[in-house]
Design a protein around this motif. Structure first.
Motif, PDB file in Angstrom:
ATOM      1  N   SER A 181      31.184  57.424 -41.646  1.00  0.00           N
ATOM      2  CA  SER A 181      31.854  57.446 -42.966  1.00  0.00           C
ATOM      3  C   SER A 181      31.713  56.468 -43.977  1.00  0.00           C
ATOM      4  O   SER A 181      32.100  56.763 -44.863  1.00  0.00           O
ATOM      5  CB  SER A 181      33.366  57.431 -42.309  1.00  0.00           C
ATOM      6  OG  SER A 181      34.312  55.748 -41.792  1.00  0.00           O
ATOM      7  N   GLU A 182      30.905  55.435 -43.684  1.00  0.00           N
ATOM      8  CA  GLU A 182      31.102  54.352 -44.765  1.00  0.00           C
ATOM      9  C   GLU A 182      30.008  55.175 -46.250  1.00  0.00           C
ATOM     10  O   GLU A 182      29.797  54.870 -46.855  1.00  0.00           O
ATOM     11  CB  GLU A 182      30.792  53.087 -44.200  1.00  0.00           C
ATOM     12  CG  GLU A 182      31.661  52.720 -43.366  1.00  0.00           C
ATOM     13  CD  GLU A 182      31.205  50.948 -43.293  1.00  0.00           C
ATOM     14  OE1 GLU A 182      29.979  50.331 -42.747  1.00  0.00           O
ATOM     15  OE2 GLU A 182      32.258  49.988 -42.491  1.00  0.00           O
ATOM     16  N   ARG A 183      29.373  56.039 -45.122  1.00  0.00           N
ATOM     17  CA  ARG A 183      28.466  56.439 -46.266  1.00  0.00           C
ATOM     18  C   ARG A 183      27.951  57.289 -46.343  1.00  0.00           C
ATOM     19  O   ARG A 183      27.170  58.632 -47.503  1.00  0.00           O
ATOM     20  CB  ARG A 183      26.567  56.801 -45.660  1.00  0.00           C
ATOM     21  CG  ARG A 183      26.489  54.714 -44.831  1.00  0.00           C
ATOM     22  CD  ARG A 183      25.013  54.598 -43.542  1.00  0.00           C
ATOM     23  NE  ARG A 183      24.758  53.458 -43.706  1.00  0.00           N
ATOM     24  CZ  ARG A 183      25.591  52.472 -43.205  1.00  0.00           C
ATOM     25  NH1 ARG A 183      26.990  52.878 -42.990  1.00  0.00           N
ATOM     26  NH2 ARG A 183      24.835  50.949 -43.555  1.00  0.00           N
ATOM     27  N   ILE A 184      29.796  58.456 -46.356  1.00  0.00           N
ATOM     28  CA  ILE A 184      30.063  59.745 -46.874  1.00  0.00           C
ATOM     29  C   ILE A 184      30.104  59.681 -48.380  1.00  0.00           C
ATOM     30  O   ILE A 184      29.272  60.289 -48.903  1.00  0.00           O
ATOM     31  CB  ILE A 184      31.682  60.007 -46.562  1.00  0.00           C
ATOM     32  CG1 ILE A 184      30.702  60.299 -45.289  1.00  0.00           C
ATOM     33  CG2 ILE A 184      31.383  61.398 -47.021  1.00  0.00           C
ATOM     34  CD1 ILE A 184      32.078  60.816 -43.916  1.00  0.00           C
ATOM     35  N   PHE A 225      22.365  64.735 -44.297  1.00  0.00           N
ATOM     36  CA  PHE A 225      22.692  63.428 -44.799  1.00  0.00           C
ATOM     37  C   PHE A 225      22.710  62.781 -42.376  1.00  0.00           C
ATOM     38  O   PHE A 225      22.612  61.302 -43.285  1.00  0.00           O
ATOM     39  CB  PHE A 225      24.042  63.873 -44.017  1.00  0.00           C
ATOM     40  CG  PHE A 225      25.651  62.562 -44.192  1.00  0.00           C
ATOM     41  CD1 PHE A 225      25.802  61.644 -44.820  1.00  0.00           C
ATOM     42  CD2 PHE A 225      25.779  62.741 -43.206  1.00  0.00           C
ATOM     43  CE1 PHE A 225      26.750  60.819 -44.644  1.00  0.00           C
ATOM     44  CE2 PHE A 225      27.177  61.786 -42.400  1.00  0.00           C
ATOM     45  CZ  PHE A 225      27.456  60.282 -43.407  1.00  0.00           C
ATOM     46  N   CYS A 257      12.155  57.098 -45.288  1.00  0.00           N
ATOM     47  CA  CYS A 257      13.290  56.185 -44.663  1.00  0.00           C
ATOM     48  C   CYS A 257      14.796  56.621 -43.555  1.00  0.00           C
ATOM     49  O   CYS A 257      14.864  58.004 -43.957  1.00  0.00           O
ATOM     50  CB  CYS A 257      13.495  55.734 -45.875  1.00  0.00           C
ATOM     51  SG  CYS A 257      11.889  55.405 -46.976  1.00  0.00           S
ATOM     52  N   TYR A 258      14.790  55.754 -43.154  1.00  0.00           N
ATOM     53  CA  TYR A 258      16.521  55.540 -42.223  1.00  0.00           C
ATOM     54  C   TYR A 258      16.343  54.234 -42.318  1.00  0.00           C
ATOM     55  O   TYR A 258      15.711  53.548 -42.043  1.00  0.00           O
ATOM     56  CB  TYR A 258      16.099  56.879 -41.099  1.00  0.00           C
ATOM     57  CG  TYR A 258      15.280  56.609 -40.353  1.00  0.00           C
ATOM     58  CD1 TYR A 258      14.120  56.993 -40.020  1.00  0.00           C
ATOM     59  CD2 TYR A 258      15.348  55.361 -39.117  1.00  0.00           C
ATOM     60  CE1 TYR A 258      13.153  56.325 -39.744  1.00  0.00           C
ATOM     61  CE2 TYR A 258      14.241  54.915 -38.143  1.00  0.00           C
ATOM     62  CZ  TYR A 258      13.462  55.678 -38.109  1.00  0.00           C
ATOM     63  OH  TYR A 258      12.426  55.503 -37.129  1.00  0.00           O
ATOM     64  N   ILE A 259      17.607  54.459 -42.067  1.00  0.00           N
ATOM     65  CA  ILE A 259      17.895  52.860 -41.446  1.00  0.00           C
ATOM     66  C   ILE A 259      17.583  52.133 -40.293  1.00  0.00           C
ATOM     67  O   ILE A 259      17.355  53.017 -39.284  1.00  0.00           O
ATOM     68  CB  ILE A 259      19.623  52.691 -40.903  1.00  0.00           C
ATOM     69  CG1 ILE A 259      20.438  53.495 -42.469  1.00  0.00           C
ATOM     70  CG2 ILE A 259      19.867  51.486 -41.081  1.00  0.00           C
ATOM     71  CD1 ILE A 259      22.032  53.427 -42.446  1.00  0.00           C
ATOM     72  N   GLY A 260      16.652  51.418 -40.510  1.00  0.00           N
ATOM     73  CA  GLY A 260      16.060  50.544 -38.886  1.00  0.00           C
ATOM     74  C   GLY A 260      14.873  51.303 -39.377  1.00  0.00           C
ATOM     75  O   GLY A 260      13.391  50.597 -37.775  1.00  0.00           O
ATOM     76  N   GLN A 261      14.042  51.998 -39.896  1.00  0.00           N
ATOM     77  CA  GLN A 261      12.948  52.186 -40.327  1.00  0.00           C
ATOM     78  C   GLN A 261      11.422  51.425 -40.540  1.00  0.00           C
ATOM     79  O   GLN A 261      10.781  51.331 -39.839  1.00  0.00           O
ATOM     80  CB  GLN A 261      12.920  53.354 -41.404  1.00  0.00           C
ATOM     81  CG  GLN A 261      11.540  53.894 -40.948  1.00  0.00           C
ATOM     82  CD  GLN A 261      10.156  53.663 -42.420  1.00  0.00           C
ATOM     83  OE1 GLN A 261      10.998  53.279 -42.894  1.00  0.00           O
ATOM     84  NE2 GLN A 261       9.016  54.582 -42.117  1.00  0.00           N
ATOM     85  N   GLU A 262      11.762  50.231 -41.239  1.00  0.00           N
ATOM     86  CA  GLU A 262      10.929  49.458 -41.762  1.00  0.00           C
ATOM     87  C   GLU A 262      10.516  48.401 -40.161  1.00  0.00           C
ATOM     88  O   GLU A 262       9.381  48.912 -39.882  1.00  0.00           O
ATOM     89  CB  GLU A 262      11.528  48.348 -42.855  1.00  0.00           C
ATOM     90  CG  GLU A 262      11.399  49.485 -43.811  1.00  0.00           C
ATOM     91  CD  GLU A 262      11.866  48.347 -44.890  1.00  0.00           C
ATOM     92  OE1 GLU A 262      12.817  47.492 -44.763  1.00  0.00           O
ATOM     93  OE2 GLU A 262      11.412  48.486 -46.682  1.00  0.00           O
ATOM     94  N   ARG A 283      19.962  48.403 -39.388  1.00  0.00           N
ATOM     95  CA  ARG A 283      19.203  47.640 -40.356  1.00  0.00           C
ATOM     96  C   ARG A 283      17.740  47.114 -39.538  1.00  0.00           C
ATOM     97  O   ARG A 283      17.088  46.773 -39.825  1.00  0.00           O
ATOM     98  CB  ARG A 283      19.187  47.028 -41.102  1.00  0.00           C
ATOM     99  CG  ARG A 283      20.017  47.746 -42.548  1.00  0.00           C
ATOM    100  CD  ARG A 283      20.397  46.530 -43.567  1.00  0.00           C
ATOM    101  NE  ARG A 283      19.478  46.511 -44.008  1.00  0.00           N
ATOM    102  CZ  ARG A 283      18.806  45.502 -44.314  1.00  0.00           C
ATOM    103  NH1 ARG A 283      19.474  44.154 -44.120  1.00  0.00           N
ATOM    104  NH2 ARG A 283      17.646  45.037 -44.971  1.00  0.00           N
ATOM    105  N   GLN A 332      30.447  62.631 -50.840  1.00  0.00           N
ATOM    106  CA  GLN A 332      29.577  63.577 -49.978  1.00  0.00           C
ATOM    107  C   GLN A 332      31.221  64.190 -49.699  1.00  0.00           C
ATOM    108  O   GLN A 332      31.985  63.708 -49.140  1.00  0.00           O
ATOM    109  CB  GLN A 332      28.701  63.837 -49.749  1.00  0.00           C
ATOM    110  CG  GLN A 332      27.674  62.573 -49.720  1.00  0.00           C
ATOM    111  CD  GLN A 332      25.843  62.630 -49.068  1.00  0.00           C
ATOM    112  OE1 GLN A 332      25.472  63.087 -48.667  1.00  0.00           O
ATOM    113  NE2 GLN A 332      26.562  61.207 -48.184  1.00  0.00           N
ATOM    114  N   GLY A 376      18.734  60.956 -42.272  1.00  0.00           N
ATOM    115  CA  GLY A 376      19.000  59.697 -43.553  1.00  0.00           C
ATOM    116  C   GLY A 376      19.691  58.914 -42.862  1.00  0.00           C
ATOM    117  O   GLY A 376      19.220  57.583 -43.415  1.00  0.00           O
ATOM    118  N   LEU A 377      19.806  58.810 -41.566  1.00  0.00           N
ATOM    119  CA  LEU A 377      20.788  57.808 -40.962  1.00  0.00           C
ATOM    120  C   LEU A 377      20.496  57.495 -39.549  1.00  0.00           C
ATOM    121  O   LEU A 377      20.701  56.869 -38.893  1.00  0.00           O
ATOM    122  CB  LEU A 377      22.012  57.950 -41.097  1.00  0.00           C
ATOM    123  CG  LEU A 377      23.063  57.919 -42.069  1.00  0.00           C
ATOM    124  CD1 LEU A 377      24.513  58.762 -42.393  1.00  0.00           C
ATOM    125  CD2 LEU A 377      23.352  57.005 -43.172  1.00  0.00           C
TER     126      LEU A 377
END
Lengths: 126, 217
Positions: B75-78, B21, B172-177, B41, B81, B24-25
């Motif tokens: 928490s928005e991405r739980i 978890f 991948c993770y947020i901001g990776q690109e 992002r 889960q 991935g973030l």
């Protein structure tokens, strides 16, 4: 570290968006590919979920399952059982599941009207 | 050398799949104790956090000023889960040791990017031996960015000296690109440097030298 009392401490309130009744569509191509995958056996279902992560924050997750313990909405789309986790319903309402026939980057694709943006590979969205 | 107080937020995550978890973030590869960066992002910093396994749980130690933003981000991405977040900041003091300070009682010791981190129950009333000014002088000498100075929501990790926390090969993770594009093109836009005073727009002002973020050529 003191986390001995953490079990009695109050967990932080987790952001839980309201569940919405999901409507989704399958394109003809996607329906045809699912007919190939399922054959005549309709005891299984297509689980359309969302995982955290990916370049944009959320990733699509498609699985063929017999059942799941995750609370889901169950839909019947073009003769297929489709399961959508209740916790992700706000992200998946209105999606169209398509199938793209390409050697590279082909496969099931999701067109999502809720997504403000998607990453380059199309697997994640925000 | 000394011990400085880290004005921390300590969140305890309980549940299943905690490392995947968090992995991935955030920018670093999270499969055990590490320091990592949560980004938007656009690759702007939300918080720089230490990931500390605690039994079956995981403590995420970030900075107090970012607690609300980080909590909302996680928490928005739980989604569905089985993960809960508990704020145990009030129960613990957090220190950064940059020498060989004695280990406080009941301390959890963690090798942080910033130094050796101690997470200590507040009941011990442990005290720092360094002032913020001494910590800042140390950071200037060692080119270490810190919260509220170089590490702000306006910066991305590569531009403020946190490149070591951006894993070059993870998925991948947020901001990776955004970060991968900067690296592959050799254009990160800004970098953290140390300059002799007087320094215009210093992010950390020292007695003789200062840290500042400058545009790269």
């Amino acid at each position: 570290m003191d986390c001995g009392t953490c079990e009695s401490a109050t967990p932080l309130e987790v952001h839980r968006p309201a569940e919405v009744d999901v409507a989704l569509t399958l394109t003809e191509k996607a329906t045809s590919m699912l007919e190939d995958a399922f054959g005549d056996d309709r005891s299984h279902a297509l689980l359309v979920g969302v995982l955290s992560g990916g370049c944009s924050g959320y990733m699509y997750d498609l699985q063929i399952v017999e059942s799941t313990e995750t609370p889901c909405q169950e839909l019947n789309i073009n003769g297929f059982r489709v399961l959508v986790p209740s916790a992700s319903s706000h992200l998946l309402n209105g999606i169209e599941i398509d199938y793209v026939d390409r050697l590279m980057g082909g496969g099931f694709k999701i067109n999502n009207p809720n997504a403000s943006s998607s990453c380059g590979c199309g697997e994640s969205f925000a | 050398m000394g011990l400085v107080r880290h004005k921390a937020a300590v969140l305890l995550l309980q549940g299943q799949g905690l490392f995947p978890f968090l992995d991935g973030l955030s920018t670093n590869h999270v499969d055990g104790p590490c320091t990592t960066v949560f980004t938007t992002r656009a690759a702007k910093i939300i918080d720089v956090c230490d990931i500390i396994p605690v039994g079956d749980h995981v403590a995420v130690v970030g900075h107090a000023m970012n607690k609300e933003a980080l909590t909302a981000h996680l928490s928005e991405r739980i989604l569905g889960q089985p993960i809960t977040i508990t704020d145990i900041s009030e129960l613990n003091d957090v220190f950064i040791d940059v020498g060989d300070s004695p280990t406080p009682p009941d301390a959890t010791i963690h090798p942080s990017f910033f130094g050796r981190m101690f997470v200590v129950p507040v009941k011990h009333e442990w005290q720092p031996t360094w002032t913020d000014d001494e910590w800042n002088e140390y950071r200037i000498d060692n080119l270490i960015p810190y919260h509220g100075h170089e590490i702000t929501a306006a910066q991305h990790p590569l531009g403020c000296g946190l490149g070591a926390l951006v894993h070059p090969q993870k998925g991948c993770y947020i901001g990776q690109e955004v970060l991968t594009r900067m690296r592959s093109r050799g254009k990160q836009g800004r970098e953290l440097v140390v300059k002799t005073n007087p320094v215009d727009k210093a992010t950390t002002k020292g007695r003789e030298r200062s840290l500042c973020i400058v545009r790269t050529q």
